[in-house]
Design an enzyme around this catalytic site. Sequence first.
Site: not given
Ligand code: AMP
Length: 171
Positions: A58, A95
Amino acid sequence: MDLTRYIADVADFPQPGILFRDVSPLLADAVAFGAAVHALGAAAADLEADLVAGIEARGFIFGAALATRLGRGFLPVRKRGKLPGEVHRASYALEYGEDVLELRAGIVPAGARVLLVDDVLATGGTLDAARRLAQAAGLVAVGAAVLVELEALGGRARLGTSLPVRSVLRY
Ligand code: AMP
């Protein structure tokens, strides 16, 4: 324009316990999508990037649109095994789960200033990996721009003051 109306909250996706912030309704609305890219550009204007690096998948959508808006080139930061030739590589924790990001080597000159773009900042692991990739390639990560920041997950603090984060919507 209230862009939060175009973010769909999907409970328990892709795993139980995760509240997924889905940007699909926003992308499908020409005015909302345009407003989101405009807001990203305004938020990141002072970072003076030479290039925009979007994170698969995305981050490609917002990053490429932002690059054309800013009149900058675009670097795809891809998941494992998608890029040909010599690549830099960094692993990271999501996450939900783990993954590897890769960046093509030798595409832009060392020292170029790159703005990292993704749709959502959660724990910050993805952007941290993208920053490590940029550094490994000899590039300067000047900041990160995301549409949605999930503040409770602490991504901004994890990334620290050396990577300024600009977010359009905060939850
Ligand atoms: P992080 O590495 O934990 O900051 O996660 C960010 C990445 O995971 C991004 O590429 C987001 O598209 C996806 N992502 C993580 N958590 C979510 C969420 N709750 N909703 C949508 N996308 C998420």
